[in-house]
Design an enzyme around this catalytic site. Sequence first.
Site, PDB file in Angstrom:
ATOM      1  N   ASP A 114     -21.928 -14.693  -7.246  1.00  0.00           N
ATOM      2  CA  ASP A 114     -22.432 -16.069  -7.317  1.00  0.00           C
ATOM      3  C   ASP A 114     -22.734 -16.483  -8.757  1.00  0.00           C
ATOM      4  O   ASP A 114     -23.100 -15.652  -9.590  1.00  0.00           O
ATOM      5  CB  ASP A 114     -23.703 -16.193  -6.455  1.00  0.00           C
ATOM      6  CG  ASP A 114     -24.058 -17.652  -6.189  1.00  0.00           C
ATOM      7  OD1 ASP A 114     -23.159 -18.505  -6.232  1.00  0.00           O
ATOM      8  OD2 ASP A 114     -25.250 -17.924  -5.951  1.00  0.00           O
ATOM      9  N   GLY A 115     -22.581 -17.781  -9.019  1.00  0.00           N
ATOM     10  CA  GLY A 115     -22.982 -18.333 -10.317  1.00  0.00           C
ATOM     11  C   GLY A 115     -21.852 -18.854 -11.189  1.00  0.00           C
ATOM     12  O   GLY A 115     -22.091 -19.239 -12.332  1.00  0.00           O
ATOM     13  N   GLY A 144     -20.236 -21.670 -10.988  1.00  0.00           N
ATOM     14  CA  GLY A 144     -20.420 -23.089 -11.281  1.00  0.00           C
ATOM     15  C   GLY A 144     -21.482 -23.290 -12.363  1.00  0.00           C
ATOM     16  O   GLY A 144     -21.273 -24.037 -13.339  1.00  0.00           O
ATOM     17  N   ARG A 145     -22.615 -22.613 -12.203  1.00  0.00           N
ATOM     18  CA  ARG A 145     -23.688 -22.770 -13.187  1.00  0.00           C
ATOM     19  C   ARG A 145     -23.293 -22.200 -14.543  1.00  0.00           C
ATOM     20  O   ARG A 145     -23.642 -22.738 -15.587  1.00  0.00           O
ATOM     21  CB  ARG A 145     -24.984 -22.119 -12.663  1.00  0.00           C
ATOM     22  CG  ARG A 145     -25.719 -23.012 -11.657  1.00  0.00           C
ATOM     23  CD  ARG A 145     -26.707 -22.242 -10.846  1.00  0.00           C
ATOM     24  NE  ARG A 145     -26.012 -21.339  -9.913  1.00  0.00           N
ATOM     25  CZ  ARG A 145     -26.549 -20.259  -9.388  1.00  0.00           C
ATOM     26  NH1 ARG A 145     -27.767 -19.890  -9.734  1.00  0.00           N
ATOM     27  NH2 ARG A 145     -25.873 -19.535  -8.531  1.00  0.00           N
ATOM     28  N   TRP A 146     -22.560 -21.098 -14.535  1.00  0.00           N
ATOM     29  CA  TRP A 146     -22.072 -20.513 -15.791  1.00  0.00           C
ATOM     30  C   TRP A 146     -21.247 -21.555 -16.538  1.00  0.00           C
ATOM     31  O   TRP A 146     -21.406 -21.748 -17.744  1.00  0.00           O
ATOM     32  CB  TRP A 146     -21.214 -19.286 -15.461  1.00  0.00           C
ATOM     33  CG  TRP A 146     -20.637 -18.579 -16.653  1.00  0.00           C
ATOM     34  CD1 TRP A 146     -21.186 -17.521 -17.333  1.00  0.00           C
ATOM     35  CD2 TRP A 146     -19.376 -18.872 -17.307  1.00  0.00           C
ATOM     36  NE1 TRP A 146     -20.364 -17.139 -18.356  1.00  0.00           N
ATOM     37  CE2 TRP A 146     -19.251 -17.942 -18.365  1.00  0.00           C
ATOM     38  CE3 TRP A 146     -18.367 -19.807 -17.083  1.00  0.00           C
ATOM     39  CZ2 TRP A 146     -18.136 -17.927 -19.214  1.00  0.00           C
ATOM     40  CZ3 TRP A 146     -17.267 -19.802 -17.929  1.00  0.00           C
ATOM     41  CH2 TRP A 146     -17.162 -18.865 -18.983  1.00  0.00           C
ATOM     42  N   ARG A 189     -16.487 -26.744 -13.068  1.00  0.00           N
ATOM     43  CA  ARG A 189     -16.760 -25.639 -12.127  1.00  0.00           C
ATOM     44  C   ARG A 189     -15.525 -24.768 -11.958  1.00  0.00           C
ATOM     45  O   ARG A 189     -15.620 -23.545 -11.872  1.00  0.00           O
ATOM     46  CB  ARG A 189     -17.203 -26.201 -10.773  1.00  0.00           C
ATOM     47  CG  ARG A 189     -18.567 -26.896 -10.787  1.00  0.00           C
ATOM     48  CD  ARG A 189     -18.949 -27.363  -9.375  1.00  0.00           C
ATOM     49  NE  ARG A 189     -18.915 -26.261  -8.427  1.00  0.00           N
ATOM     50  CZ  ARG A 189     -19.904 -25.397  -8.228  1.00  0.00           C
ATOM     51  NH1 ARG A 189     -21.041 -25.522  -8.903  1.00  0.00           N
ATOM     52  NH2 ARG A 189     -19.793 -24.420  -7.364  1.00  0.00           N
ATOM     53  N   SER A 217     -16.713 -18.174   1.464  1.00  0.00           N
ATOM     54  CA  SER A 217     -17.423 -18.188   2.755  1.00  0.00           C
ATOM     55  C   SER A 217     -16.872 -19.296   3.647  1.00  0.00           C
ATOM     56  O   SER A 217     -16.206 -20.227   3.181  1.00  0.00           O
ATOM     57  CB  SER A 217     -18.920 -18.405   2.528  1.00  0.00           C
ATOM     58  OG  SER A 217     -19.188 -19.759   2.170  1.00  0.00           O
ATOM     59  N   ASN A 234     -17.978 -22.454   2.394  1.00  0.00           N
ATOM     60  CA  ASN A 234     -17.303 -22.916   1.174  1.00  0.00           C
ATOM     61  C   ASN A 234     -16.122 -23.857   1.467  1.00  0.00           C
ATOM     62  O   ASN A 234     -15.703 -24.622   0.594  1.00  0.00           O
ATOM     63  CB  ASN A 234     -16.822 -21.732   0.322  1.00  0.00           C
ATOM     64  CG  ASN A 234     -17.935 -20.931  -0.347  1.00  0.00           C
ATOM     65  OD1 ASN A 234     -17.768 -19.747  -0.636  1.00  0.00           O
ATOM     66  ND2 ASN A 234     -19.080 -21.565  -0.600  1.00  0.00           N
ATOM     67  N   TRP A 235     -15.608 -23.807   2.706  1.00  0.00           N
ATOM     68  CA  TRP A 235     -14.535 -24.750   3.065  1.00  0.00           C
ATOM     69  C   TRP A 235     -14.991 -26.198   2.902  1.00  0.00           C
ATOM     70  O   TRP A 235     -14.174 -27.102   2.754  1.00  0.00           O
ATOM     71  CB  TRP A 235     -14.075 -24.543   4.515  1.00  0.00           C
ATOM     72  CG  TRP A 235     -13.206 -23.333   4.750  1.00  0.00           C
ATOM     73  CD1 TRP A 235     -13.524 -22.243   5.515  1.00  0.00           C
ATOM     74  CD2 TRP A 235     -11.867 -23.098   4.286  1.00  0.00           C
ATOM     75  NE1 TRP A 235     -12.480 -21.347   5.526  1.00  0.00           N
ATOM     76  CE2 TRP A 235     -11.443 -21.840   4.783  1.00  0.00           C
ATOM     77  CE3 TRP A 235     -10.980 -23.825   3.478  1.00  0.00           C
ATOM     78  CZ2 TRP A 235     -10.194 -21.295   4.509  1.00  0.00           C
ATOM     79  CZ3 TRP A 235      -9.726 -23.281   3.205  1.00  0.00           C
ATOM     80  CH2 TRP A 235      -9.342 -22.031   3.721  1.00  0.00           C
ATOM     81  N   ARG A 237     -30.936 -14.715  -1.630  1.00  0.00           N
ATOM     82  CA  ARG A 237     -30.592 -14.961  -0.227  1.00  0.00           C
ATOM     83  C   ARG A 237     -29.272 -14.286   0.096  1.00  0.00           C
ATOM     84  O   ARG A 237     -28.514 -13.927  -0.796  1.00  0.00           O
ATOM     85  CB  ARG A 237     -30.530 -16.457   0.061  1.00  0.00           C
ATOM     86  CG  ARG A 237     -29.666 -17.261  -0.895  1.00  0.00           C
ATOM     87  CD  ARG A 237     -29.615 -18.741  -0.511  1.00  0.00           C
ATOM     88  NE  ARG A 237     -28.876 -19.505  -1.483  1.00  0.00           N
ATOM     89  CZ  ARG A 237     -29.430 -20.313  -2.402  1.00  0.00           C
ATOM     90  NH1 ARG A 237     -30.737 -20.466  -2.447  1.00  0.00           N
ATOM     91  NH2 ARG A 237     -28.668 -20.968  -3.259  1.00  0.00           N
TER      92      ARG A 237
HETATM   93  C1  IPE Z   1     -22.081 -17.284  -1.439  1.00  0.00           C
HETATM   94  O1  IPE Z   1     -22.323 -18.135  -2.497  1.00  0.00           O
HETATM   95  C2  IPE Z   1     -20.605 -17.252  -1.109  1.00  0.00           C
HETATM   96  C3  IPE Z   1     -19.771 -16.526  -2.060  1.00  0.00           C
HETATM   97  C4  IPE Z   1     -20.184 -15.896  -3.102  1.00  0.00           C
HETATM   98  C5  IPE Z   1     -18.357 -16.504  -1.743  1.00  0.00           C
HETATM   99  P1  IPE Z   1     -22.699 -19.664  -2.266  1.00  0.00           P
HETATM  100  O2  IPE Z   1     -22.886 -20.270  -3.602  1.00  0.00           O
HETATM  101  O3  IPE Z   1     -21.708 -20.331  -1.393  1.00  0.00           O
HETATM  102  O4  IPE Z   1     -24.080 -19.562  -1.486  1.00  0.00           O
HETATM  103  P2  IPE Z   1     -25.300 -20.583  -1.435  1.00  0.00           P
HETATM  104  O5  IPE Z   1     -24.724 -21.915  -1.059  1.00  0.00           O
HETATM  105  O6  IPE Z   1     -25.915 -20.618  -2.779  1.00  0.00           O
HETATM  106  O7  IPE Z   1     -26.235 -20.035  -0.420  1.00  0.00           O
HETATM  107  C1  IPE Z   2     -19.562 -18.337  -6.584  1.00  0.00           C
HETATM  108  O1  IPE Z   2     -19.971 -19.243  -7.543  1.00  0.00           O
HETATM  109  C2  IPE Z   2     -18.137 -18.537  -6.165  1.00  0.00           C
HETATM  110  C3  IPE Z   2     -17.993 -18.988  -4.773  1.00  0.00           C
HETATM  111  C4  IPE Z   2     -18.972 -19.315  -3.973  1.00  0.00           C
HETATM  112  C5  IPE Z   2     -16.650 -19.087  -4.252  1.00  0.00           C
HETATM  113  P1  IPE Z   2     -20.486 -20.695  -7.171  1.00  0.00           P
HETATM  114  O2  IPE Z   2     -19.323 -21.627  -7.166  1.00  0.00           O
HETATM  115  O3  IPE Z   2     -21.283 -20.699  -5.910  1.00  0.00           O
HETATM  116  O4  IPE Z   2     -21.431 -21.002  -8.414  1.00  0.00           O
HETATM  117  P2  IPE Z   2     -22.823 -21.721  -8.403  1.00  0.00           P
HETATM  118  O5  IPE Z   2     -23.693 -21.026  -7.410  1.00  0.00           O
HETATM  119  O6  IPE Z   2     -22.573 -23.147  -8.014  1.00  0.00           O
HETATM  120  O7  IPE Z   2     -23.328 -21.570  -9.791  1.00  0.00           O
HETATM  121 MG    MG Z   3     -23.248 -20.437  -5.541  1.00  0.00          MG
END
Ligand code: IPE
Ligand code: IPE
Ligand code: MG
Length: 253
Positions: A20-21, A23-25, A33, A65, A68-69, A194
Amino acid sequence: MQERRLRSDRLPRHVAVIMDGNGRWAEARGLSRNEGHRAGIEAVRAIVRGAHELGIRTLTLYSFSLENWERPRGEVEELMRILEHYLESELDEVHRNGIQVRAIGRLDRLAAPIRKRLDDAIERTRDNREMQLVFALSYGGRAEIVDAARSLMREAELGKLDPDRLDEKTFAAHLYDPDLADPDLLIRTGNEMRVSNFLLWQIAYAEIYTTPVMWPDFRKGHLVEALLDYQSRERRFGLTSAQVRSGREPERA
Ligand code: IPE
Ligand code: IPE
Ligand code: MG
């Protein structure tokens, strides 16, 4: 250096990672993103290599996930493209290293080209025994439990399963990949605490490690940190510390 402090006899067998992260990175750097997702692939490469070098037997990566769809279409499409490209560009090295590719999730929702690439990777690496690399893709923990329940109900309907004899072992045999051991260590990057619908059944007794490091920055050294933390813990499985120290094996259902 640090690796020397790792005890090879106390490695987690199965490490599962919530990557995770991205997008924020990217946002922190004024990037899109999608650029964050592309940078995340470097971390995937490093961690697959690192886990293999360290002797981890199973590595599961939460790649996409079910929830994520629902992200914007352009982001979903880019994530799928990246994954397809990863499978294409890394497969030779993965295969050379004796790594077996597997996948869990509602894979029927994947578009045909990526599904084909995934199936090819699974097929080509089927006999590899060095490490299992599991992609959780179009994956949801509750959906997996529902899918297992559905398959059990069908068996009961056909008279092949007596509901009174249903136990945890039988239930687990109906999960997406019954051959996988439960994760011993669950790592989540990106500073969140989480589980986001990941492996809900399988993480019953997993040790959880979270880190503020955003996924695109995660490297082997961070993995080693997580493993050292894991090795400092006492897993009790509901027993007392004294019982564990006297070497009693916990009863597992
Ligand atoms: C969890 O990250 C899913 C994956 C890493 C593939 P998300 O970014 O989708 O989870 P939430 O929305 O912060 O709970
Ligand atoms: C995890 O990074 C990649 C996937 C969920 C596919 P995010 O895209 O959730 O990044 P943040 O949480 O928005 O920073
Ligand atoms: Mg995320």
